[in-house]
Design an enzyme around this catalytic site. Structure first.
Site, PDB file in Angstrom:
ATOM      1  N   ARG A 170       0.807  -1.231   0.000  1.00 33.06           N
ATOM      2  CA  ARG A 170       0.000   0.000   0.000  1.00 33.06           C
ATOM      3  C   ARG A 170       0.838   1.279   0.000  1.00 33.06           C
ATOM      4  O   ARG A 170       0.371   2.334   0.435  1.00 33.06           O
ATOM      5  CB  ARG A 170      -0.983   0.025   1.181  1.00 33.06           C
ATOM      6  CG  ARG A 170      -1.975  -1.133   1.184  1.00 33.06           C
ATOM      7  CD  ARG A 170      -2.848  -1.138  -0.074  1.00 33.06           C
ATOM      8  NE  ARG A 170      -3.749  -2.277  -0.070  1.00 33.06           N
ATOM      9  CZ  ARG A 170      -3.504  -3.435  -0.703  1.00 33.06           C
ATOM     10  NH1 ARG A 170      -2.381  -3.591  -1.392  1.00 33.06           N
ATOM     11  NH2 ARG A 170      -4.381  -4.417  -0.670  1.00 33.06           N
ATOM     12  N   SER A 220     -11.602  -1.302   1.958  1.00 33.71           N
ATOM     13  CA  SER A 220     -11.021  -1.684   3.251  1.00 33.71           C
ATOM     14  C   SER A 220     -10.535  -0.435   3.978  1.00 33.71           C
ATOM     15  O   SER A 220      -9.745   0.337   3.441  1.00 33.71           O
ATOM     16  CB  SER A 220      -9.845  -2.646   3.054  1.00 33.71           C
ATOM     17  OG  SER A 220     -10.283  -3.845   2.450  1.00 33.71           O
ATOM     18  N   GLU A 290      -6.098   2.571   5.986  1.00 34.58           N
ATOM     19  CA  GLU A 290      -5.723   2.508   4.577  1.00 34.58           C
ATOM     20  C   GLU A 290      -6.354   3.666   3.822  1.00 34.58           C
ATOM     21  O   GLU A 290      -5.788   4.204   2.882  1.00 34.58           O
ATOM     22  CB  GLU A 290      -6.181   1.174   3.984  1.00 34.58           C
ATOM     23  CG  GLU A 290      -5.822   0.965   2.530  1.00 34.58           C
ATOM     24  CD  GLU A 290      -6.149  -0.439   2.057  1.00 34.58           C
ATOM     25  OE1 GLU A 290      -6.817  -0.558   1.012  1.00 34.58           O
ATOM     26  OE2 GLU A 290      -5.749  -1.395   2.731  1.00 34.58           O
TER      27      GLU A 290
END
Length: 296
Positions: A170, A220, A290
């Site tokens: 990420r 998410s 995130e």
């Protein structure tokens, strides 16, 4: 405002409702929303923002962001349809940062090219996917990317090859930087379109069964903590269905926060904090977000 309206190929909207430009469907209004239709217009609007001393925020599809309820001062510059071109050269596919990931996957399928099946159904743009090294179902952007194009902090066009993108979970070289991604190229491999389509259908069915696609959400909310799954930890803490205002932990997948109706970004932030505190207290794991929380 008059100066901005003089920029060619760059529609400008005043007091633009941000909820219409993010998948959470929350947030106030942006003073200005600029949607450049090409790289020249993008550089022009950024240059004018700097000249006027206006802060600017770069936005793609808004699928992994949380906008402030008070809105955003300055300008929001959206990389959208003016950057959605997709082309092919052998087994390499090149596209603009505003191209939807789903469109890129369908283009690859039509070209009998495999490698992007994992990305099918991720509700973001190529630019956003490169920015955060998006991944799902065992694949990540770093597995297939060749290079990425950008505008640097001095408003000069440039490019990074794969080795310089420094992609990890990420994250990448663009994360939290002043670079603006304008496009990317991917190396795929020849495949059987029937098998490619079968895999895309399998992933679509899996998403529909496990993710709350019927509600506004930003995917998410938390990164995967080492050795754990965020959704499992949240569920084990008894938080499925827990809500604050119009924001709720999804009953279908505890790793998702949904806007069940009338949620504010403040509701979402309070719920995120409650989840983090509860999981830390009960499981000893600090969940890291995130989703990108945009601030003035």
């Amino acid at each position: 405002m008059t100066d901005f309206l003089s920029i060619q190929d760059c529609p400008i909207q005043k007091n633009a409702p941000l909820r219409e430009h993010c998948t959470f469907k929350t947030g106030g209004k942006a003073d200005l929303l600029a949607i450049p239709e090409n790289e020249r217009a993008l550089i022009s609007v950024l240059d004018l923002c700097r000249e006027k001393g206006l802060k600017y925020h770069i936005l793609g599809n808004g699928s992994n962001v949380l906008m402030p309820d008070e809105g955003l001062r300055g300008a929001v510059v959206k990389i959208a349809d003016g950057f959605n071109d997709i082309s092919i050269d052998g087994d390499a596919v090149t596209c603009g940062a505003g191209a939807k990931l789903t469109s890129l996957c369908l283009f690859a399928l039509k070209s009998s090219l495999s490698g992007l099946e994992f990305a099918y159904g991720i509700p973001g743009t190529v630019g956003g996917a490169v920015y955060m090294n998006a991944g799902a179902y065992g694949g990540e952007i770093k597995d297939v990317i060749l290079s990425a194009r950008h505008i640097d902090g001095n408003l000069n066009p440039g490019e990074f090859i794969k080795e310089n993108l420094k992609m990890s979970y990420r994250r990448g070289v663009y994360t939290d930087s002043d670079y603006i991604i304008t496009g990317a190229s991917f190396r795929l491999k020849e495949g059987d379109p029937v098998l490619i389509k079968k895999e895309m259908d399998r992933i679509t069915a899996q998403r529909a069964s496990k993710q709350p696609l019927e509600y506004p959400n930003a995917g998410s909310i938390f990164k995967r903590p080492e050795g754990f799954y965020a959704g499992t930890l949240i569920e084990e803490c008894g938080l499925k269905g827990f809500s604050i205002g119009g924001a709720a932990v999804s009953e279908k997948h505890a790793g998702f926060i949904i806007n069940k109706g009338g949620a504010t970004s403040g509701d979402v932030l309070k719920l995120i904090k409650h989840i983090q505190d509860t999981v830390l207290e009960k499981k000893g794991v600090l969940l890291e977000t995130e989703v990108k929380v945009v601030q003035n």
